[in-house]
Design a protein around this motif. Structure first.
Motif, PDB file in Angstrom:
ATOM      1  N   PHE A  78     -23.818 -50.825 -25.220  1.00  0.00           N
ATOM      2  CA  PHE A  78     -25.187 -50.927 -24.699  1.00  0.00           C
ATOM      3  C   PHE A  78     -25.872 -49.567 -24.756  1.00  0.00           C
ATOM      4  O   PHE A  78     -27.025 -49.453 -25.188  1.00  0.00           O
ATOM      5  CB  PHE A  78     -25.153 -51.435 -23.256  1.00  0.00           C
ATOM      6  CG  PHE A  78     -26.523 -51.684 -22.652  1.00  0.00           C
ATOM      7  CD1 PHE A  78     -27.063 -52.956 -22.642  1.00  0.00           C
ATOM      8  CD2 PHE A  78     -27.265 -50.639 -22.094  1.00  0.00           C
ATOM      9  CE1 PHE A  78     -28.324 -53.189 -22.088  1.00  0.00           C
ATOM     10  CE2 PHE A  78     -28.512 -50.862 -21.546  1.00  0.00           C
ATOM     11  CZ  PHE A  78     -29.047 -52.147 -21.544  1.00  0.00           C
ATOM     12  N   SER A  79     -25.160 -48.522 -24.349  1.00  0.00           N
ATOM     13  CA  SER A  79     -25.737 -47.183 -24.312  1.00  0.00           C
ATOM     14  C   SER A  79     -26.089 -46.684 -25.712  1.00  0.00           C
ATOM     15  O   SER A  79     -27.103 -45.998 -25.902  1.00  0.00           O
ATOM     16  CB  SER A  79     -24.771 -46.214 -23.625  1.00  0.00           C
ATOM     17  OG  SER A  79     -25.394 -44.974 -23.388  1.00  0.00           O
ATOM     18  N   GLN A  80     -25.263 -47.014 -26.694  1.00  0.00           N
ATOM     19  CA  GLN A  80     -25.583 -46.631 -28.071  1.00  0.00           C
ATOM     20  C   GLN A  80     -26.918 -47.238 -28.501  1.00  0.00           C
ATOM     21  O   GLN A  80     -27.794 -46.543 -29.041  1.00  0.00           O
ATOM     22  CB  GLN A  80     -24.479 -47.108 -29.022  1.00  0.00           C
ATOM     23  CG  GLN A  80     -23.160 -46.374 -28.899  1.00  0.00           C
ATOM     24  CD  GLN A  80     -22.099 -47.004 -29.794  1.00  0.00           C
ATOM     25  OE1 GLN A  80     -22.351 -47.331 -30.944  1.00  0.00           O
ATOM     26  NE2 GLN A  80     -20.906 -47.198 -29.251  1.00  0.00           N
ATOM     27  N   TYR A  81     -27.085 -48.524 -28.258  1.00  0.00           N
ATOM     28  CA  TYR A  81     -28.330 -49.184 -28.639  1.00  0.00           C
ATOM     29  C   TYR A  81     -29.510 -48.677 -27.803  1.00  0.00           C
ATOM     30  O   TYR A  81     -30.614 -48.496 -28.321  1.00  0.00           O
ATOM     31  CB  TYR A  81     -28.194 -50.700 -28.456  1.00  0.00           C
ATOM     32  CG  TYR A  81     -27.326 -51.393 -29.475  1.00  0.00           C
ATOM     33  CD1 TYR A  81     -27.408 -51.096 -30.824  1.00  0.00           C
ATOM     34  CD2 TYR A  81     -26.434 -52.395 -29.081  1.00  0.00           C
ATOM     35  CE1 TYR A  81     -26.623 -51.757 -31.759  1.00  0.00           C
ATOM     36  CE2 TYR A  81     -25.648 -53.067 -29.994  1.00  0.00           C
ATOM     37  CZ  TYR A  81     -25.741 -52.739 -31.340  1.00  0.00           C
ATOM     38  OH  TYR A  81     -24.966 -53.400 -32.262  1.00  0.00           O
ATOM     39  N   PRO A 101     -19.757 -35.340 -34.917  1.00  0.00           N
ATOM     40  CA  PRO A 101     -19.635 -36.140 -33.695  1.00  0.00           C
ATOM     41  C   PRO A 101     -20.943 -36.184 -32.908  1.00  0.00           C
ATOM     42  O   PRO A 101     -21.740 -35.238 -32.938  1.00  0.00           O
ATOM     43  CB  PRO A 101     -18.530 -35.424 -32.913  1.00  0.00           C
ATOM     44  CG  PRO A 101     -17.741 -34.699 -33.950  1.00  0.00           C
ATOM     45  CD  PRO A 101     -18.719 -34.287 -35.003  1.00  0.00           C
ATOM     46  N   ILE A 102     -21.141 -37.275 -32.201  1.00  0.00           N
ATOM     47  CA  ILE A 102     -22.338 -37.483 -31.382  1.00  0.00           C
ATOM     48  C   ILE A 102     -21.982 -37.105 -29.948  1.00  0.00           C
ATOM     49  O   ILE A 102     -21.144 -37.750 -29.316  1.00  0.00           O
ATOM     50  CB  ILE A 102     -22.777 -38.958 -31.475  1.00  0.00           C
ATOM     51  CG1 ILE A 102     -23.109 -39.302 -32.929  1.00  0.00           C
ATOM     52  CG2 ILE A 102     -23.958 -39.246 -30.556  1.00  0.00           C
ATOM     53  CD1 ILE A 102     -23.089 -40.783 -33.226  1.00  0.00           C
ATOM     54  N   GLY A 154     -23.802 -39.628 -20.467  1.00  0.00           N
ATOM     55  CA  GLY A 154     -22.663 -40.364 -19.932  1.00  0.00           C
ATOM     56  C   GLY A 154     -21.634 -40.779 -20.952  1.00  0.00           C
ATOM     57  O   GLY A 154     -20.652 -41.453 -20.614  1.00  0.00           O
ATOM     58  N   VAL A 155     -21.821 -40.378 -22.211  1.00  0.00           N
ATOM     59  CA  VAL A 155     -20.892 -40.765 -23.277  1.00  0.00           C
ATOM     60  C   VAL A 155     -20.205 -39.517 -23.814  1.00  0.00           C
ATOM     61  O   VAL A 155     -20.868 -38.580 -24.254  1.00  0.00           O
ATOM     62  CB  VAL A 155     -21.623 -41.490 -24.427  1.00  0.00           C
ATOM     63  CG1 VAL A 155     -20.662 -41.788 -25.576  1.00  0.00           C
ATOM     64  CG2 VAL A 155     -22.255 -42.783 -23.921  1.00  0.00           C
ATOM     65  N   LYS A 156     -18.870 -39.536 -23.765  1.00  0.00           N
ATOM     66  CA  LYS A 156     -18.128 -38.433 -24.353  1.00  0.00           C
ATOM     67  C   LYS A 156     -18.360 -38.424 -25.862  1.00  0.00           C
ATOM     68  O   LYS A 156     -18.782 -39.415 -26.444  1.00  0.00           O
ATOM     69  CB  LYS A 156     -16.631 -38.590 -24.050  1.00  0.00           C
ATOM     70  CG  LYS A 156     -16.292 -38.458 -22.575  1.00  0.00           C
ATOM     71  CD  LYS A 156     -14.809 -38.699 -22.335  1.00  0.00           C
ATOM     72  CE  LYS A 156     -14.477 -38.620 -20.849  1.00  0.00           C
ATOM     73  NZ  LYS A 156     -13.050 -38.926 -20.588  1.00  0.00           N
ATOM     74  N   SER A 157     -18.061 -37.306 -26.483  1.00  0.00           N
ATOM     75  CA  SER A 157     -18.269 -37.169 -27.923  1.00  0.00           C
ATOM     76  C   SER A 157     -17.655 -38.351 -28.672  1.00  0.00           C
ATOM     77  O   SER A 157     -16.506 -38.728 -28.435  1.00  0.00           O
ATOM     78  CB  SER A 157     -17.635 -35.853 -28.406  1.00  0.00           C
ATOM     79  OG  SER A 157     -17.832 -35.692 -29.791  1.00  0.00           O
ATOM     80  N   ILE A 158     -18.442 -38.941 -29.559  1.00  0.00           N
ATOM     81  CA  ILE A 158     -17.996 -40.113 -30.300  1.00  0.00           C
ATOM     82  C   ILE A 158     -18.281 -39.899 -31.785  1.00  0.00           C
ATOM     83  O   ILE A 158     -19.336 -39.375 -32.156  1.00  0.00           O
ATOM     84  CB  ILE A 158     -18.691 -41.397 -29.771  1.00  0.00           C
ATOM     85  CG1 ILE A 158     -18.165 -42.642 -30.490  1.00  0.00           C
ATOM     86  CG2 ILE A 158     -20.202 -41.301 -29.869  1.00  0.00           C
ATOM     87  CD1 ILE A 158     -18.656 -43.954 -29.861  1.00  0.00           C
ATOM     88  N   SER A 188     -17.019 -45.587 -16.092  1.00  0.00           N
ATOM     89  CA  SER A 188     -17.804 -45.081 -14.956  1.00  0.00           C
ATOM     90  C   SER A 188     -18.884 -44.092 -15.365  1.00  0.00           C
ATOM     91  O   SER A 188     -20.029 -44.164 -14.882  1.00  0.00           O
ATOM     92  CB  SER A 188     -16.873 -44.453 -13.916  1.00  0.00           C
ATOM     93  OG  SER A 188     -16.074 -43.435 -14.500  1.00  0.00           O
ATOM     94  N   ASP A 189     -18.567 -43.148 -16.243  1.00  0.00           N
ATOM     95  CA  ASP A 189     -19.564 -42.142 -16.633  1.00  0.00           C
ATOM     96  C   ASP A 189     -20.739 -42.781 -17.375  1.00  0.00           C
ATOM     97  O   ASP A 189     -21.902 -42.466 -17.099  1.00  0.00           O
ATOM     98  CB  ASP A 189     -18.917 -41.071 -17.523  1.00  0.00           C
ATOM     99  CG  ASP A 189     -17.941 -40.189 -16.766  1.00  0.00           C
ATOM    100  OD1 ASP A 189     -17.980 -40.192 -15.521  1.00  0.00           O
ATOM    101  OD2 ASP A 189     -17.132 -39.499 -17.422  1.00  0.00           O
TER     102      ASP A 189
END
Length: 482
Positions: free
Chosen positions: A153-156, A177-178, A183-187, A232-233
């Protein structure tokens, strides 16, 4: 709940198996918590569910109502004839959902309201592009239901950030990496959903995603089929922007047949065959209800299963490659498999996963399948195909360490399939996976306890809805007095 405040929600499920299932389960859960639900299904999904049950054309919630739940049932057109092959003509189906379905949904909502029903809110799948507008037109609260992870959801939700940083919707996308989504660790880009990895962002599916995530910003509440402790993050960051509640896992928990029949294909019962196999010796193989396998991949997987010497149950739905290719297995496969394997078109997945003979799951990593595998404590061998499955694979393999990648390359080989199937099923080498999945199962179970995070969020949701209903009633009374 005060009877005067009993909310009535119209619930519209997205007409794909992987969305219908968690929608039906949530509808039932809300009804158990005091809601009146009018559930809207498409005529096509209803027809396929009825055919799967031997042409029993009854209301799928009959048993639920007999148990005392207040769930009504309505079917509408998705814009295409019932007999139209949606699997073979995927883009036409998606175009109908984008351009036509909203008119049928709006008419259905209007008819329900015209019948004199007191309705308070509209619950609709986040992938629909119209709920905010329809809810506003009829003065309803809009509850968006997200059936995937908060991470997806957060990506979109942050597609604007991805565009700004040249990770999406640009001619030469970055491969770094993104690390800037709140709230999202490096992906890694390869771990984003397939739609966000695509170079062509003009497809009908991209149009749906773009419009849907404009629409969701008008939601009063977003309900998500995940667990707070798992994400949680990401969830906390989203909650700073929108009312976002994790209420999962929304899955069937028993090993008996689900009370609400939702399968689009007739279910086979392989219990007797499984009963003849040693505990933990059988690999369950399924690539879900929607995505297609390339025939070359299917052949390599089939040969790898034979070479592994592991027993297996393989769910091979009729259109797994294409509805034009009804026999995609290699020549002689079934004879060579013998009693070591069982091929079925469809099954009650939770029922099979929880059988003691099952020791692992070769999966496409659909979110429902991941949650059901965790609940059943079966480690995963991951072969993502489409949409959110690549992100789910990252969670399963990299973050939670409850599974193994089947292929780190684009082309899977029978040698790799055989080797990794044996690694997954071997008691010694897979012990860490099994320890991790037991821990994760406890997190899911704890969230569903009366004082758990998901159950508390269901209570919060009820309280929010009731407060909004009271405020709306108060405003109407005040306006009349003026």
């Amino acid at each position: 709940m005060n009877q005067d405040l009993k909310p009535h929600a119209i619930f519209i499920a997205y007409p794909l198996q992987g969305h219908v299932n968690p929608s039906v389960h949530l509808a039932r859960k809300l009804a158990e918590n005091g809601f009146t639900i009018t559930f809207i299904n498409t005529q096509y999904v209803h027809h396929e569910c009825s055919r799967a049950r031997g042409n029993k054309d009854d209301d799928i919630f009959v048993d639920a109502r007999q148990s005392g739940l207040d769930i009504r049932y309505v079917t509408i057109s998705d814009g295409l004839p019932v007999a139209f092959d949606r699997s073979l003509n995927h883009d036409q189906f998606m175009a109908a959902l984008l351009h036509v379905f909203s008119a049928h949904a709006e008419e259905a909502v209007e008819n329900i309201l015209k019948s004199g029903e007191s309705v308070n809110c509209l619950i609709a799948d986040t992938f629909f592009v119209w709920p905010a507008k329809v809810a506003k037109k009829f003065g309803l609260l809009y509850i968006s239901y997200w059936t995937e992870t908060a991470l997806v959801f957060s990506q979109y939700y942050h597609m604007d950030l991805l565009r700004m940083n040249s990770h999406y919707d640009c001619l030469d996308a970055r491969h770094e990496p993104i690390d800037y989504i709140p709230g999202v660790k490096s992906i890694e880009p390869k771990d984003m959903t397939s739609f966000l990895q695509a170079t062509d962002t003009t497809t009908v599916c991209h149009q749906i995603i773009h419009k849907a995530f404009e629409d969701v910003r008008g939601a009063d509440i977003v309900l998500c089929n995940t667990v707070y402790e798992l994400e949680s993050d990401t969830i906390s960051a989203l909650q700073s922007k929108i009312p976002f509640l994790a209420i999962g896992p929304i899955i069937p928990f028993g090993i008996t047949k689900n009370i609400v029949p939702t399968s689009l294909w007739a279910e086979s019962d392989c219990t007797q065959w499984l009963d003849t196999k040693p505990h933990g010796s059988v690999l369950y193989v399924s690539f879900g209800s929607y995505a297609h396998l390339r025939k070359t991949d299917l052949v390599e997987i089939a040969n790898g299963l034979l070479d592994s010497n592991v027993s297996f149950v393989w769910v091979l739905r009729p259109d797994i490659v294409s509805s034009n290719d009804l026999n995609p297995l290699p020549s002689g496969f079934v004879d060579e498999m013998g009693d070591r394997g069982m091929i079925i078109k469809w099954c009650s997945q939770m029922h099979v996963l929880r059988h003691p003979a099952i020791g692992g799951f070769l999966s496409h990593c659909g979110w429902n399948s991941v949650m059901e595998s965790v609940w059943s404590e079966r480690p995963l061998l991951c072969f993502p195909l489409y949409t959110d499955q690549f992100t789910n694979r990252k969670l399963v393999v990299d973050d939670w360490k409850i599974g193994i990648n089947l292929s780190d390359r684009r082309i899977v080989t029978s040698v790799e399939v055989s080797e990794k199937v044996n690694r997954l099923m071997d008691g010694k080498s897979s012990s860490k996976l099994r320890d991790s999945i037991k821990h994760l199962k406890q997190i899911l179970a704890s969230a569903l306890e009366s004082d758990g995070s998901s159950e508390k969020n269901v209570e919060r949701f009820k309280s929010h809805v009731n407060a909004m209903i009271l405020q709306k009633s108060k405003t109407i009374i005040e306006n009349k007095m003026i």
